[in-house]
Motif scaffolding. Sequence first.
Motif, short mmCIF file in Angstrom:
data_model
loop_
_atom_site.label_atom_id
_atom_site.label_comp_id
_atom_site.label_asym_id
_atom_site.label_seq_id
_atom_site.Cartn_x
_atom_site.Cartn_y
_atom_site.Cartn_z
N UNK A 192 77.53 41.48 49.06
CA UNK A 192 77.50 40.16 49.63
C UNK A 192 78.51 39.35 48.90
N UNK A 193 78.63 39.47 47.54
CA UNK A 193 79.62 38.39 46.88
C UNK A 193 81.12 38.79 47.05
N UNK A 199 77.16 37.51 56.37
CA UNK A 199 76.05 36.65 56.82
C UNK A 199 76.05 35.74 57.94
N UNK A 201 73.70 33.49 59.88
CA UNK A 201 71.96 33.00 59.95
C UNK A 201 71.90 31.80 61.01
N UNK A 219 73.45 40.69 59.03
CA UNK A 219 74.57 41.23 58.28
C UNK A 219 75.31 41.85 58.88
N UNK B 15 68.87 37.70 44.98
CA UNK B 15 69.80 38.19 46.16
C UNK B 15 69.80 37.30 47.30
N UNK B 16 68.86 36.56 47.53
CA UNK B 16 68.87 35.66 48.83
C UNK B 16 69.71 34.44 48.47
N UNK B 18 72.14 34.50 47.01
CA UNK B 18 73.66 35.15 46.87
C UNK B 18 74.05 35.26 48.29
N UNK B 19 72.92 35.54 49.19
CA UNK B 19 73.34 35.65 50.70
C UNK B 19 73.44 34.18 51.02
N UNK B 20 72.73 33.28 50.80
CA UNK B 20 72.82 31.59 51.22
C UNK B 20 74.24 31.24 50.72
N UNK B 22 76.98 33.29 50.32
CA UNK B 22 77.98 34.05 51.22
C UNK B 22 78.17 33.37 52.75
N UNK B 23 77.00 32.82 53.00
CA UNK B 23 76.92 32.23 54.57
C UNK B 23 77.42 30.81 54.43
N UNK B 28 68.08 29.37 50.84
CA UNK B 28 67.01 29.10 51.88
C UNK B 28 66.06 30.53 51.75
#
Lengths: 356, 614
Positions: A192-193, A199, A201, A219, B15-16, B18-20, B22-23, B28
Amino acid sequence: MKRLIILIFLFVMLAPVKGYSQWEFFEHRYKYKLTDVLEADRFEKKDGYWEGYRGNRLVGYVFLSKEWTKKLVGYSGKHMETLIGMDTEGRLTGVKIIFHSEPIVLIGLKEKNYQDFMKQYKGRSIKEELTVGKQISMDAITGATVTAVVQNAIILGSARKVAAVTGMMQFAKKKRGKISTKFRRLTWKELLESGAVRNLRVTSESLGMKSKEVYLDLYFAVVTPPSIGRSLLGDRLYSDIMKRLKNGGSAIVVFARGKGSFKGSGYARGGVFDRFNIEQQDRVFVFRDRDYRIVTEIKATGAPDIREGGVFIVRDAEFDQTSPFRFNLILPFRIGAKKEFKSFGAEYRLPERFLE
Amino acid sequence: MSDKVKFNRRNFLQILGAAGIAAGSGVLIPKETLLARTEKDSRRRGHQSNEVKPGELDDYYGFWSGGHSGEVRVIGVPSMREIKRIPVFNMDVATGWGITNESKKLLRGRYTGDTHHVHGSYKNGTYDGRYLFVNDKLNNRVARIRIDYMEVDAIVDIPNVQGLHGLFPQRYPKTEWVVANSEFQVPVPNDETNASAFTKPKQYYGLHTIIDAERMSIVCQVLVDENMDLAATDYKGKYSMTTSYNTEKGVTISEMLASDYDYMLVFHWGRIKEALRKGNYTRINGVKVIDGRKGHSDIVLRIPVPKNPHGINVSPDGKYAICSGKVSPTCTVVDLDLIDLAFEGKIKPEECIVAQPEIGLGPLHTTFDGRGNAYTSVFIDSTNVKWNIQKAIEAEKKGEEEKKKKEYIIDVLDIHYQVGHIMASMAETKEADGKWLVSLNKFSKDRFLNAGPVKAENDQLIDISGKKLRLVHDSPAYMEPHDCIIVRRDIVEPNVKDRYDMFEHPLAVTESGVKRNGKNVIIRMTSNAPVYGLQEVRLKKGDRVTLIVTNHDEISDLSHGVAISNYNINFVIGPFQTKSVTFTADKVGVFWVYCTNFCHALHLEMRMRLIVEP
């Protein structure tokens, strides 16, 4: 050899194919003239399009979609031939369906609904975003999502290609990057990083629902670089996918969780995934179930549970996985009994570290 | 998968986050993702859940024999949902198996069968996902199923035998041979040329048949005095093995139970190949038959085991063969590393036995978890018994007192009711993973809604990932699965196809049409939802008609049916598949041919006429 000869003989002896005429019942062909889509008093034939003049002034272009995007086929498995008119600024001056065999009548729609859908293209600019569910409404042909999505791709793809040929729009012809064969197993967090996994959402609120829940947490990634593909899919599935790509092509993987679904279920009958596609410059790529493989878990360490997933192969050599592209999502949802659509998108660029 | 089991909630929040990022949105944490975590906890050892929610897939393909239904079934494990029935030796009016020319060619007029053992093809000690092999105890055949299409592609008749029961493929280096045993001794040959043997049971024999797995032809048969039921192969490609319960050559129950000892037989493949090379065989009914009788050759080793043994199974490390006692309450553990010594005469056959633990009343079959434990189905006690192989061997060394303590037994689970075969996930491979166990029980009274005097069998799913056996699910089975294998999904899935290779069938139709040659009529027809390639065909009474149909729909799952009204014909064609039928147009009138397998919104309109004129 003997059998072959007999077979050839059989083919020659076959009576005229009566049943095939039945297909005409499902086909719709319309007469057209170039002025149906562009007001001009003179047309000049070029390679794959016509230039339209009013007096001596070039006012736009008219073209047939089958010259440009023949590979895009609808629910019927056939190309929807479209006559498209566009001014010199890239604004559509009219579009007209001239042949299709989409079975929209079977889902309770009429030919007029299809024509109403087409009417909304007039005046739209192809230089801007033109997505079903956003600028292009599904209202006229609700339910016929495959038809709408493919039709949109046909219009936009054909027009952008003509725009490029006529010099109206420039698409940089970038040299293709080379995917690095280096492998390092990456965790979900690293994927992800690094930007290898993007992503997208969709909150329930953004769909006008009274809920704090994430409606769809999606994703996606390019699969081919081993550090991405092997980490996400595991070694076995990755090597299976690469075997399928040995004659060329590329693949993306899409995972999602939440209440919504990016796959939907329409593909079960039509074989076309109608809720998402990818867009790259003047091209739109739609996915079919023959080039799809289900994925039910992300193998990368630390990855969350998913509700659905799949690897989608892009056979079309025009797609360049090393260049930026856009992932389009057309999400149908229900507010009460009413079905609505909304579109979302996310850009993807394969990070440099996965290239040589 | 193991990575995921270790995964904890704290990591997940990071990790969530990190996903946040990335988005491009804030952190959240949706509630449902936390719920999802808790569900994942249910994969913890000893707490596995069999629930497979809508949209999720099973972790394993289960392949079940169908017993006297003659078929093979595909069951999702752990959900235990029946996914498919593969017709094998039976007639199946849904798919047209036994109706089409293609299937008739394989079945040759026989539509009964009794499948007991279904096993997969191997490479290096684990499944390669190419084929399944299954026996027919009733008409003495072996069928092969292609995993890519999940349908039978070859059936071989086994002459000189009856009661073709145990079957097992070669495990190493890959499946070139498949062995199959005859349980009922018969005169060899069993025909008018040998009528004098009919009333002399001492002149009845059992045969161990070796089949070439690729060609599906018989390599040879080894003739012995004994009968043989279950079969196994080792993990080195050296031997095949079996148990015999009728070394007495009895023809009544009391005669078969007369001796206190029967045998485990081991067949030496190197010596079989040598006998073939040297021509040490006789041809009987076209098959090379090698004499394996005691005193006639050195091909077969006979290890005495307590009377009337049943199952024989090899541990996933390849070290031990375990014969389950049936009439004896014990299991006999044979060290396979000692077999060569016994063949060479350096030790006595019985010296290969390293343990004989007492398990319970009526041990039938044994399976494994890959962690050194064995699980034996115990019929009379109606239990599944988990025991440790090494502990049983140690107890044997220490003597009778130690054995009596039965410390090798780890857990006993009551099952409902009376188990036959038992099988753990991947247990017949070196990749046994000790996750799930299926107990194939013969009685189901009170476990399901009462559906009349003839009741379903009861397949019980048991979680063996923890120390104790935990019953998780009951599922009814139509008569009568005997055995099954549980294969990891990732081995099978990549090989399974969604559509046929159209031109694999030499008669694939690309253009519809009718060709008449005297009374012989060939109808060639395409099929695309919702239209057949022909709208009508005119025939004369008495015409000999062959109808060939190819499904031209490419979309996966889009099958068509072809049924001819009043002509007793129906079959189904998958995407790009071709099938044909041949019949005589013996009834005059208009006969609608229609699609039986739902294909399209206008499926009901998908039909055409056969007009048979007088």
